[in-house]
Design a protein around this motif. Sequence first.
Motif, PDB file in Angstrom:
ATOM      1  N   GLY A  76      10.264  25.932  72.747  1.00 49.09           N
ATOM      2  CA  GLY A  76      10.211  27.323  73.257  1.00 49.09           C
ATOM      3  C   GLY A  76      11.060  28.291  72.624  1.00 49.09           C
ATOM      4  N   ARG A  77      11.953  27.910  71.823  1.00 50.81           N
ATOM      5  CA  ARG A  77      12.965  28.664  71.160  1.00 50.81           C
ATOM      6  C   ARG A  77      12.915  28.614  69.652  1.00 50.81           C
ATOM      7  NH1 ARG A  77      15.725  24.963  74.352  1.00 50.81           N
ATOM      8  NH2 ARG A  77      16.574  23.902  72.534  1.00 50.81           N
ATOM      9  N   VAL A  78      13.420  29.824  69.002  1.00 54.55           N
ATOM     10  CA  VAL A  78      13.209  29.781  67.685  1.00 54.55           C
ATOM     11  C   VAL A  78      14.783  29.670  67.359  1.00 54.55           C
ATOM     12  CG1 VAL A  78      13.010  31.485  65.675  1.00 54.55           C
ATOM     13  CG2 VAL A  78      11.284  31.638  67.684  1.00 54.55           C
ATOM     14  N   GLU A  79      14.654  28.569  66.566  1.00 53.72           N
ATOM     15  CA  GLU A  79      16.451  28.201  66.344  1.00 53.72           C
ATOM     16  C   GLU A  79      16.537  28.199  64.889  1.00 53.72           C
ATOM     17  OE1 GLU A  79      17.131  24.112  67.757  1.00 53.72           O
ATOM     18  OE2 GLU A  79      16.929  24.737  69.807  1.00 53.72           O
ATOM     19  N   SER A  80      17.789  28.627  64.546  1.00 59.52           N
ATOM     20  CA  SER A  80      18.173  28.454  63.023  1.00 59.52           C
ATOM     21  C   SER A  80      19.680  27.992  63.099  1.00 59.52           C
ATOM     22  CB  SER A  80      17.984  29.986  62.672  1.00 59.52           C
ATOM     23  OG  SER A  80      19.179  30.907  63.115  1.00 59.52           O
ATOM     24  N   ARG A  81      20.178  27.497  61.820  1.00 61.02           N
ATOM     25  CA  ARG A  81      21.400  26.923  61.747  1.00 61.02           C
ATOM     26  C   ARG A  81      22.062  27.308  60.413  1.00 61.02           C
ATOM     27  NH1 ARG A  81      22.233  21.218  64.530  1.00 61.02           N
ATOM     28  NH2 ARG A  81      20.728  21.550  66.362  1.00 61.02           N
ATOM     29  N   ALA A  82      23.242  27.566  60.392  1.00 61.24           N
ATOM     30  CA  ALA A  82      23.819  28.125  59.067  1.00 61.24           C
ATOM     31  C   ALA A  82      25.278  27.439  59.305  1.00 61.24           C
ATOM     32  CB  ALA A  82      24.329  29.619  59.270  1.00 61.24           C
ATOM     33  N   ILE A  83      25.794  26.831  57.843  1.00 59.10           N
ATOM     34  CA  ILE A  83      27.034  26.375  57.517  1.00 59.10           C
ATOM     35  C   ILE A  83      27.832  26.958  56.822  1.00 59.10           C
ATOM     36  CG2 ILE A  83      26.149  24.855  56.124  1.00 59.10           C
ATOM     37  CD1 ILE A  83      27.890  22.516  57.303  1.00 59.10           C
ATOM     38  N   PHE A 102      33.941  22.235  58.010  1.00 59.16           N
ATOM     39  CA  PHE A 102      32.772  23.033  58.066  1.00 59.16           C
ATOM     40  C   PHE A 102      32.768  23.653  59.513  1.00 59.16           C
ATOM     41  CE2 PHE A 102      31.694  18.509  59.606  1.00 59.16           C
ATOM     42  CZ  PHE A 102      31.329  18.859  60.670  1.00 59.16           C
ATOM     43  N   LEU A 103      31.912  24.619  59.620  1.00 60.62           N
ATOM     44  CA  LEU A 103      31.661  25.270  60.631  1.00 60.62           C
ATOM     45  C   LEU A 103      30.017  25.644  60.776  1.00 60.62           C
ATOM     46  CD1 LEU A 103      33.173  28.237  62.709  1.00 60.62           C
ATOM     47  CD2 LEU A 103      30.814  28.343  62.129  1.00 60.62           C
ATOM     48  N   VAL A 104      29.431  24.862  61.758  1.00 61.84           N
ATOM     49  CA  VAL A 104      27.958  25.044  62.091  1.00 61.84           C
ATOM     50  C   VAL A 104      27.718  25.921  63.226  1.00 61.84           C
ATOM     51  CG1 VAL A 104      25.759  23.784  62.573  1.00 61.84           C
ATOM     52  CG2 VAL A 104      27.488  22.706  61.150  1.00 61.84           C
ATOM     53  N   GLU A 105      27.079  27.115  62.814  1.00 63.13           N
ATOM     54  CA  GLU A 105      26.477  28.092  63.900  1.00 63.13           C
ATOM     55  C   GLU A 105      25.057  27.851  64.407  1.00 63.13           C
ATOM     56  OE1 GLU A 105      27.696  32.430  63.865  1.00 63.13           O
ATOM     57  OE2 GLU A 105      25.534  32.393  63.054  1.00 63.13           O
ATOM     58  N   ARG A 106      24.795  27.554  65.518  1.00 58.91           N
ATOM     59  CA  ARG A 106      23.281  27.324  65.815  1.00 58.91           C
ATOM     60  C   ARG A 106      22.903  28.619  66.795  1.00 58.91           C
ATOM     61  NH1 ARG A 106      25.825  22.272  66.722  1.00 58.91           N
ATOM     62  NH2 ARG A 106      26.259  22.694  68.847  1.00 58.91           N
ATOM     63  N   THR A 107      21.901  29.207  66.331  1.00 53.18           N
ATOM     64  CA  THR A 107      21.395  30.417  67.012  1.00 53.18           C
ATOM     65  C   THR A 107      19.997  30.074  67.623  1.00 53.18           C
ATOM     66  OG1 THR A 107      22.543  32.023  65.549  1.00 53.18           O
ATOM     67  CG2 THR A 107      20.875  32.839  66.937  1.00 53.18           C
ATOM     68  N   ALA A 108      19.852  30.477  68.855  1.00 54.80           N
ATOM     69  CA  ALA A 108      18.648  30.128  69.383  1.00 54.80           C
ATOM     70  C   ALA A 108      17.972  31.347  70.269  1.00 54.80           C
ATOM     71  CB  ALA A 108      18.670  29.048  70.287  1.00 54.80           C
ATOM     72  N   VAL A 118      24.073  31.803  70.769  1.00 56.08           N
ATOM     73  CA  VAL A 118      25.110  31.366  69.449  1.00 56.08           C
ATOM     74  C   VAL A 118      25.992  30.183  70.015  1.00 56.08           C
ATOM     75  CG1 VAL A 118      26.299  32.035  67.773  1.00 56.08           C
ATOM     76  CG2 VAL A 118      24.764  33.595  68.502  1.00 56.08           C
ATOM     77  N   GLU A 119      25.942  29.257  69.484  1.00 60.43           N
ATOM     78  CA  GLU A 119      26.829  28.103  69.781  1.00 60.43           C
ATOM     79  C   GLU A 119      27.739  27.858  68.219  1.00 60.43           C
ATOM     80  OE1 GLU A 119      25.160  25.040  71.458  1.00 60.43           O
ATOM     81  OE2 GLU A 119      24.697  25.887  73.445  1.00 60.43           O
TER      82      GLU A 119
END
Length: 231
Positions: A76-83, A102-108, A118-119
Motif C-alpha cells: 500500500g506504499r509507493v517506495e523508492s530507494r537511492a544510494i 554508503f548511505l541508503v535513503e528509503r522514501t515511502a 524518508v528514512e
Amino acid sequence: MVVPMLRDLELDFAGRTFTADALLTQRKLADFLRRRGAHFLFTAKDNQPTLLDDLRACFDNRGEPDFREPARLEHGRVESRAIWTTARLNGHPTFPHVGQAFLVERTAVDKKTGRRSVECALGITSHAPDTADAERLLELNRGHWKIESVHNILDNTFDEDRLRIRAGHGPENTTRLRRLAIGVVRARGNTCVAAATRRLNRNMRLVFDYLRMTKNSLGHPSTPHRPLRTN
C-alpha cells in the motif's frame, strides 16, 4: 560471541558477502570475514559513535545519488530507494577493511493518505567499487532487510522472543514450523502475515485450505456431485 559461532561452522566463506545490522558491526567480525576471503556489509548506529559521526560528515552535502531504483508499489506504499557511496573512509582508523561507505535513503508514500516518510541508513562494506558498484550495494542492503522482515514477523506475530521451549531440538523445530507457516501464507498472495494469521486463528478450516488438504474456494476444483444411490 558471533566469531566463535562462525568459526565452528563447516562453511566455505570465500566469495560470500555477509550482511548485518548495527549490533554486529564489530571490528573482530569484519577482520574474521576478510581473513577468510568473505566480504561484509554492515549498518552503523550509535554503538559505533566515531564511525557514525564520520559517516554523517561524509554525506552531509551528498548531491545526486550514485544509483536510484525505480519506484515500486509495496504494502500500500509507493517506495523508492537511492544510494550514495564514497571511498573517503577507506583506511578508517577505528574500523578495518573498509572498501566503501554508503548511505541508503528509503522514501515511502502512503497511497491512501499521501503521507511521505524518508528514512536514511548509513553503513560500510569491504567491497571496493570494482567488486560491488552502487547498484549492487543497494541490492545487498535490500536483501538484508528482506531477511530482517521475517525476524520481525517471528517476533511480533508469533511472539518468538518469549518462546519457552528449551529441550532438545524443540526451539529449532518450532522456528522452522513458523517459517514454513510464513512461507505458506505468503504463497497465497498475502502481503500482511499478521492479518492472515488472525483470520486463520478465527477459522481453523482455512488452515486446511491453505495446506491444500481440502477442496474449496482457493481455486482448487470442487468435488463432483455424485447422485445418491437408492438400491
